[in-house]
Scaffold this motif. Structure first.
Motif, PDB file in Angstrom:
ATOM      1  N   ALA A  37      34.152 -16.616  16.427  1.00 33.82           N
ATOM      2  CA  ALA A  37      34.177 -18.021  16.006  1.00 33.82           C
ATOM      3  C   ALA A  37      33.616 -18.169  14.591  1.00 33.82           C
ATOM      4  CB  ALA A  37      33.376 -18.873  16.996  1.00 33.82           C
ATOM      5  N   GLY A  38      33.538 -17.051  13.842  1.00 35.76           N
ATOM      6  CA  GLY A  38      33.122 -17.124  12.440  1.00 35.76           C
ATOM      7  C   GLY A  38      31.635 -16.920  12.182  1.00 35.76           C
ATOM      8  N   GLY A  39      30.844 -16.714  13.232  1.00 39.16           N
ATOM      9  CA  GLY A  39      29.403 -16.537  13.064  1.00 39.16           C
ATOM     10  C   GLY A  39      29.042 -15.119  12.641  1.00 39.16           C
ATOM     11  N   PRO A  40      27.764 -14.925  12.240  1.00 38.60           N
ATOM     12  CA  PRO A  40      27.321 -13.585  11.861  1.00 38.60           C
ATOM     13  C   PRO A  40      27.144 -12.690  13.085  1.00 38.60           C
ATOM     14  CG  PRO A  40      25.459 -15.096  11.831  1.00 38.60           C
ATOM     15  CD  PRO A  40      26.682 -15.923  12.146  1.00 38.60           C
ATOM     16  N   CYS A  41      27.075 -11.377  12.847  1.00 42.00           N
ATOM     17  CA  CYS A  41      26.753 -10.450  13.928  1.00 42.00           C
ATOM     18  C   CYS A  41      25.336  -9.935  13.723  1.00 42.00           C
ATOM     19  CB  CYS A  41      27.769  -9.309  13.999  1.00 42.00           C
ATOM     20  SG  CYS A  41      27.511  -7.970  12.814  1.00 42.00           S
ATOM     21  N   TYR A  42      24.854  -9.157  14.677  1.00 40.73           N
ATOM     22  CA  TYR A  42      23.504  -8.607  14.611  1.00 40.73           C
ATOM     23  C   TYR A  42      23.326  -7.740  13.363  1.00 40.73           C
ATOM     24  CZ  TYR A  42      19.281  -6.383  16.609  1.00 40.73           C
ATOM     25  OH  TYR A  42      18.006  -5.927  16.835  1.00 40.73           O
ATOM     26  N   ARG A  43      24.394  -7.008  12.975  1.00 42.82           N
ATOM     27  CA  ARG A  43      24.316  -6.155  11.779  1.00 42.82           C
ATOM     28  C   ARG A  43      24.194  -6.965  10.503  1.00 42.82           C
ATOM     29  NH1 ARG A  43      25.558  -0.642  12.128  1.00 42.82           N
ATOM     30  NH2 ARG A  43      26.409  -0.095  14.164  1.00 42.82           N
ATOM     31  N   CYS A  44      24.775  -8.178  10.474  1.00 42.20           N
ATOM     32  CA  CYS A  44      24.663  -9.034   9.290  1.00 42.20           C
ATOM     33  C   CYS A  44      23.189  -9.313   8.985  1.00 42.20           C
ATOM     34  CB  CYS A  44      25.366 -10.367   9.514  1.00 42.20           C
ATOM     35  SG  CYS A  44      27.157 -10.276   9.624  1.00 42.20           S
ATOM     36  N   ILE A  45      22.363  -9.363  10.012  1.00 36.45           N
ATOM     37  CA  ILE A  45      20.955  -9.720   9.857  1.00 36.45           C
ATOM     38  C   ILE A  45      20.075  -8.472   9.788  1.00 36.45           C
ATOM     39  CG2 ILE A  45      19.053 -11.042  10.880  1.00 36.45           C
ATOM     40  CD1 ILE A  45      21.263 -12.587  12.458  1.00 36.45           C
ATOM     41  N   PHE A  46      20.294  -7.532  10.702  1.00 30.26           N
ATOM     42  CA  PHE A  46      19.371  -6.400  10.825  1.00 30.26           C
ATOM     43  C   PHE A  46      19.914  -5.108  10.219  1.00 30.26           C
ATOM     44  CE2 PHE A  46      18.305  -9.429  14.192  1.00 30.26           C
ATOM     45  CZ  PHE A  46      16.966  -9.647  13.906  1.00 30.26           C
ATOM     46  N   LYS A  47      21.090  -5.186   9.589  1.00 28.38           N
ATOM     47  CA  LYS A  47      21.674  -4.077   8.814  1.00 28.38           C
ATOM     48  C   LYS A  47      21.948  -2.817   9.636  1.00 28.38           C
ATOM     49  CE  LYS A  47      21.475  -6.958   5.493  1.00 28.38           C
ATOM     50  NZ  LYS A  47      22.640  -7.822   5.318  1.00 28.38           N
ATOM     51  N   ARG A  98      26.804 -15.036   7.919  1.00 29.05           N
ATOM     52  CA  ARG A  98      27.623 -13.836   7.964  1.00 29.05           C
ATOM     53  C   ARG A  98      27.525 -13.122   6.607  1.00 29.05           C
ATOM     54  NH1 ARG A  98      33.508 -14.067  10.632  1.00 29.05           N
ATOM     55  NH2 ARG A  98      33.278 -12.095  11.670  1.00 29.05           N
ATOM     56  N   ASP A  99      27.339 -11.798   6.639  1.00 30.82           N
ATOM     57  CA  ASP A  99      27.269 -11.003   5.416  1.00 30.82           C
ATOM     58  C   ASP A  99      28.685 -10.537   5.071  1.00 30.82           C
ATOM     59  OD1 ASP A  99      26.947  -9.147   3.456  1.00 30.82           O
ATOM     60  OD2 ASP A  99      25.742  -7.753   4.652  1.00 30.82           O
ATOM     61  N   PRO A 100      29.221 -10.989   3.912  1.00 31.80           N
ATOM     62  CA  PRO A 100      30.594 -10.596   3.562  1.00 31.80           C
ATOM     63  C   PRO A 100      30.746  -9.072   3.435  1.00 31.80           C
ATOM     64  CG  PRO A 100      29.702 -12.194   1.975  1.00 31.80           C
ATOM     65  CD  PRO A 100      28.582 -11.849   2.901  1.00 31.80           C
ATOM     66  N   GLY A 101      29.592  -8.374   3.187  1.00 36.05           N
ATOM     67  CA  GLY A 101      29.647  -6.916   3.071  1.00 36.05           C
ATOM     68  C   GLY A 101      29.305  -6.195   4.366  1.00 36.05           C
ATOM     69  N   CYS A 102      29.198  -6.937   5.464  1.00 38.62           N
ATOM     70  CA  CYS A 102      28.849  -6.309   6.751  1.00 38.62           C
ATOM     71  C   CYS A 102      29.891  -5.244   7.114  1.00 38.62           C
ATOM     72  CB  CYS A 102      28.783  -7.373   7.849  1.00 38.62           C
ATOM     73  SG  CYS A 102      28.500  -6.676   9.497  1.00 38.62           S
ATOM     74  N   CYS A 153      31.693  -6.858  10.566  1.00 37.22           N
ATOM     75  CA  CYS A 153      32.435  -8.129  10.607  1.00 37.22           C
ATOM     76  C   CYS A 153      32.734  -8.685   9.231  1.00 37.22           C
ATOM     77  CB  CYS A 153      31.701  -9.151  11.476  1.00 37.22           C
ATOM     78  SG  CYS A 153      30.221  -9.845  10.718  1.00 37.22           S
ATOM     79  N   GLY A 154      32.419  -7.914   8.162  1.00 33.67           N
ATOM     80  CA  GLY A 154      32.660  -8.375   6.793  1.00 33.67           C
ATOM     81  C   GLY A 154      34.126  -8.263   6.391  1.00 33.67           C
ATOM     82  N   GLY A 155      34.354  -8.482   5.079  1.00 31.13           N
ATOM     83  CA  GLY A 155      35.724  -8.514   4.568  1.00 31.13           C
ATOM     84  C   GLY A 155      36.420  -7.160   4.588  1.00 31.13           C
ATOM     85  N   HIS A 156      35.641  -6.094   4.427  1.00 31.69           N
ATOM     86  CA  HIS A 156      36.229  -4.746   4.410  1.00 31.69           C
ATOM     87  C   HIS A 156      35.476  -3.843   5.386  1.00 31.69           C
ATOM     88  CE1 HIS A 156      38.635  -5.915   0.953  1.00 31.69           C
ATOM     89  NE2 HIS A 156      37.542  -6.475   0.456  1.00 31.69           N
ATOM     90  N   PRO A 157      35.688  -4.074   6.679  1.00 35.49           N
ATOM     91  CA  PRO A 157      34.885  -3.347   7.676  1.00 35.49           C
ATOM     92  C   PRO A 157      35.154  -1.838   7.677  1.00 35.49           C
ATOM     93  CG  PRO A 157      36.665  -4.593   8.722  1.00 35.49           C
ATOM     94  CD  PRO A 157      36.652  -4.995   7.286  1.00 35.49           C
ATOM     95  N   THR A 158      34.075  -1.075   7.831  1.00 33.85           N
ATOM     96  CA  THR A 158      34.207   0.391   7.955  1.00 33.85           C
ATOM     97  C   THR A 158      34.030   0.831   9.404  1.00 33.85           C
ATOM     98  OG1 THR A 158      31.877   0.570   7.390  1.00 33.85           O
ATOM     99  CG2 THR A 158      33.462   0.865   5.596  1.00 33.85           C
TER     100      THR A 158
END
Ligand SMILES: [Zn+2]
Length: 269
Positions: free
Chosen positions: A167-177, A241-245, A248-253
């Motif tokens: 639904a567009g929200g951040p994930c745990y990795r967006c916050i805790f890396k 949300r971290d766009p570099g996550c 869930c970011g723009g270019h997920p690895t």
């Protein structure tokens, strides 16, 4: 759905709430929630979900009940010491509410079983006690497009949030890396935890889970709640949300669970 006379009595205090009503209670009875961990958080969490009439509760834990668990893990009794936690959890939850189908999994959540397990549920609640599992659950819920309600406790502190990347929200990795290196974080056995904190956070986690299932109130997606029991202080922090996550970011690895190392371990509850 038609309620039995016993169900009308059992859920009367829910049904009378205009935000729940018969429709909401019927929705709860048809909901399926997976609880990760039958420990300090999983105990009050699963008990309140069962009491609320959540129709199916899966509970995954590979551990046995230890005497040192009983200070906070109220799913288990003294007579269950030495037996699988999922067995005593099933007994306690079934006794609480026979409407609920309890599905015990006496195993660890792994990259190999996580997606298949989670696929059978509407929502996942993480009450696990280590960062490796928390990252694994986060990644699996993102890939499976499931809502995750996650809590953690240590000493006198707790934190809680909901992660809804679908639904567009951040994930745990967006916050805790990323997971902290093993041994860099004090463990629950070395740092301790006040048992009632598990009750506080576990009940909050159950509340947020029920709100998500019912679609009522404000979601904790994008909000991290921090609880400090010694000052009885509760703070809400906005998180984005971290766009570099990498997930869930723009270019997920991270595109599947097999590409990640989830073996790092540091206990936090
Ligand atoms: Zn993310």
């Amino acid at each position: 759905m038609d309620f039995t006379e016993a169900q009308i009595q059992r859920y009367a205090r829910h049904i009378i709430l205009k935000e729940v009503g018969g429709t909401g209670q019927a929705r709860l009875l048809q909901s399926k929630v997976l609880v990760i961990g039958a420990g300090g958080l999983g105990s009050p969490l699963a008990m309140y979900l069962a009491a609320a009439g959540v129709g199916a509760i899966g509970i995954i834990d590979d551990d046995l009940v230890d005497l040192s668990n009983l200070q906070r893990q109220i799913l288990h009794g003294t007579d269950s010491v030495g037996t699988p936690k999922v067995d005593s959890a099933t007994r306690t939850l079934s006794r609480l509410n026979p409407d609920v189908k309890v599905l015990p999994y006496k195993q660890r959540l792994t990259p190999g079983n996580a997606l298949e397990l989670i696929a059978g549920y509407d929502l996942v609640c993480d009450g696990s006690d280590n960062f490796a599992t928390r990252f694994l659950v986060n990644d699996a819920c993102h890939l499976a497009k499931k809502t995750l309600v996650s809590a953690a406790i240590l000493r006198f502190d707790g934190q809680l949030s909901a992660y809804k990347t679908h639904a567009g929200g951040p994930c745990y990795r967006c916050i805790f890396k990323e997971p902290p290196p093993p041994d860099s974080i004090p463990s629950c056995s070395s740092a301790g935890v006040l048992g009632a904190i598990a009750g506080w956070l576990g009940a909050m986690q159950a509340t947020e889970c029920l709100k998500e299932l019912l679609g009522i109130g404000d979601s904790l997606s994008g909000t991290l709640v921090m609880v400090d029991a010694l000052s009885c202080d509760m703070r809400k922090i906005k998180v984005k949300r971290d766009p570099g996550c990498p997930l869930c970011g723009g270019h997920p690895t991270i595109r599947d669970l097999s590409s990640q190392d989830y073996t790092g371990n540091a206990c936090a509850a």
